[in-house]
Design a protein around this motif. Structure first.
Motif, PDB file in Angstrom:
ATOM      1  N   ALA A 117       0.807  -1.219   0.000  1.00 60.19           N
ATOM      2  CA  ALA A 117       0.000   0.000   0.000  1.00 60.19           C
ATOM      3  C   ALA A 117       0.843   1.273   0.000  1.00 60.19           C
ATOM      4  N   LYS A 118       2.097   1.168   0.405  1.00 56.23           N
ATOM      5  CA  LYS A 118       2.955   2.358   0.435  1.00 56.23           C
ATOM      6  C   LYS A 118       3.257   2.885  -0.965  1.00 56.23           C
ATOM      7  N   GLN A 122      -0.923   8.842  -1.551  1.00 58.88           N
ATOM      8  CA  GLN A 122      -1.681   9.127  -0.350  1.00 58.88           C
ATOM      9  C   GLN A 122      -2.292   7.837   0.167  1.00 58.88           C
ATOM     10  N   GLU A 123      -2.511   7.765   1.468  1.00 65.32           N
ATOM     11  CA  GLU A 123      -3.085   6.556   2.056  1.00 65.32           C
ATOM     12  C   GLU A 123      -4.486   6.313   1.507  1.00 65.32           C
ATOM     13  N   ASP A 125      -8.246   5.304   1.317  1.00 63.07           N
ATOM     14  CA  ASP A 125      -9.394   5.229   2.206  1.00 63.07           C
ATOM     15  C   ASP A 125     -10.121   3.917   1.887  1.00 63.07           C
TER      16      ASP A 125
END
Length: 416
Positions: A117-118, A122-123, A125
């Motif tokens: 996911a990195k 942006q993280e 949602d």
């Protein structure tokens, strides 16, 4: 722009409804994405973390039951790059993992994990990327889903058909209904050809002569569907019922009647297993199925003793699923007999299904002969007095009342 209203008259429909690909595409949007569509029976997802893959029109979905026993209908599409996340027909799992990039989802559709996911700036949602969930409701074990969030409740959509669903489910003999298995096949024809067939008694003694010839005299009399005072009734919203054997409408009635000769052996087997007389009679009466076909617009029929599900594939291709049903926890001998009866008529090597499919294929082939001809749906005389619900349109058992009802619903939805 197609003038859909002009294609459906009170007593006929235009042949273009069978063969115009543009009309088919509009049907998928205007009908199948704007109404309640049957997707499964409750027994297909009997416990937490069970699932079944299905379709809403041309859209693949997964029917699931989560740990809290809530049923979900989820689009079978990863939110990342659209790969299907489940290809198995039925099973049990706590997670669906996309085989392409490994995104994983719970049986409630929630996005659980995104590998590496990195790599996103942006993280993510996770709440934003759950599997898309359709509105889902159930009536007496029948699970329906819809894309339309503001649609009327399922119970209102079913309306007068609910009475007939309840009668159909009495085949459980008090044990509850469960699906026993299914088989699928496709025919090269439009989906509405099969929709018409479910309430078409007119064809029965002609198309199914080989089936009638395979029966003993007592059973052949039972299946004299044009000679027993039956009827076809418009139930509203495109639904209809065709009563072929009035004596078998309510399977809890007339339990004291003599046991038919064809079920005498079964009755004795049940007695030998220790069942009391009341149970034997209830099971024997249920085994043969109900005396009617119930058509639920647009895609499922509760047909005498099984579910028949249609799936539009293309304008000239339809997939049919025949679902055998039995008693959940009922006597093994009773369910075995139900399967044998199902095989005799509905099975892939049975007397009924191959003949029906040949008829449907011929309709599609013949529809290519003449662009400006009409499909006639004008057959019918009055129903026997006092049988249909007051205020309902009804005709005798060979009437094309059910087909007219379905096409009027088609017209309403296509012109809405």
């Amino acid at each position: 722009m197609t003038d859909f209203a002009s294609l459906v008259k009170d007593d006929r429909v235009h042949t273009a409804l069978y063969k115009d690909a543009a009309i088919f595409d509009e049907e998928m949007e205007r009908i199948f994405k704007n109404t309640w569509v049957w997707v499964a029976h409750a027994s297909d997802v009997p416990a937490k973390n069970t699932f079944k893959t299905s379709y809403v029109g041309s859209t693949p979905v997964i029917v699931t039951r989560d740990k809290d026993q809530k049923v979900h209908v989820l689009l079978n599409r990863c939110r990342h790059r659209a790969a299907s996340v489940c290809e198995k027909g039925k099973g049990k799992t706590s997670v669906f993992v996309c085989p392409y990039h490994g995104w994983s989802y719970g049986v409630d559709g929630a996005l659980r994990k995104v590998p590496h996911a990195k790599g996103y700036e942006q993280e993510l949602d996770k709440d934003e990327f759950s599997l898309v969930s359709l509105r889902t409701e159930e009536y007496n074990g029948l699970i329906f889903a819809t894309f339309k969030q503001d649609i009327e409740p399922l119970a209102d959509f079913l309306g007068s058909a609910k009475k007939w669903i309840d009668l159909f489910m009495k085949q459980d003999a008090g044990y509850g209904i469960k699906t026993l298995g299914e088989h699928k096949f496709r025919f090269p024809g439009n989906w509405k050809i099969q929709l018409e067939n479910t309430t078409d008694a007119y064809h029965f003694p002609i198309v199914h002569k080989t089936f009638l010839d395979s029966l003993d005299a007592e059973t052949e009399d039972v299946f004299d569907v044009l000679g027993q005072g039956g009827w076809v009734e418009d139930l509203g919203n495109g639904h209809s019922v065709m009563v072929m054997i009035p004596d078998l409408i309510d399977l809890e009635d007339n339990l004291d009647a003599p046991i038919p000769e064809r079920f005498a052996e079964l009755a004795q087997e049940l007695r030998d297993e220790g069942h009391d007389d009341a149970t034997v009679r209830r099971v024997v009466r249920a085994v043969g199925g109900s005396g009617f076909n119930l058509n639920l617009f647009p895609n499922v029929a509760c047909s005498m003793a099984f579910f028949r599900v249609l799936r539009p594939v293309a304008v000239d291709e339809t997939e049919i699923t025949h679902v055998a049903i039995g008693m959940d926890g009922g006597p093994v001998a009773g369910n075995r007999m139900r399967l044998r009866l199902h095989e005799h008529f509905q099975g892939p090597m049975g007397f009924g299904t191959p003949d029906d499919a040949e008829g449907w294929e011929r309709v599609q082939r013949g529809a290519r002969a003449g662009d400006d001809l009409w499909i006639m749906l004008n057959r019918g005389v009055d129903a026997p007095e006092g049988v249909a619900e007051i205020g309902h349109n009804a005709g005798d058992v060979s009437a094309e009342t059910g087909m007219r009802a379905a096409y009027q619903q088609w017209k309403r939805m296509m012109t809405a």
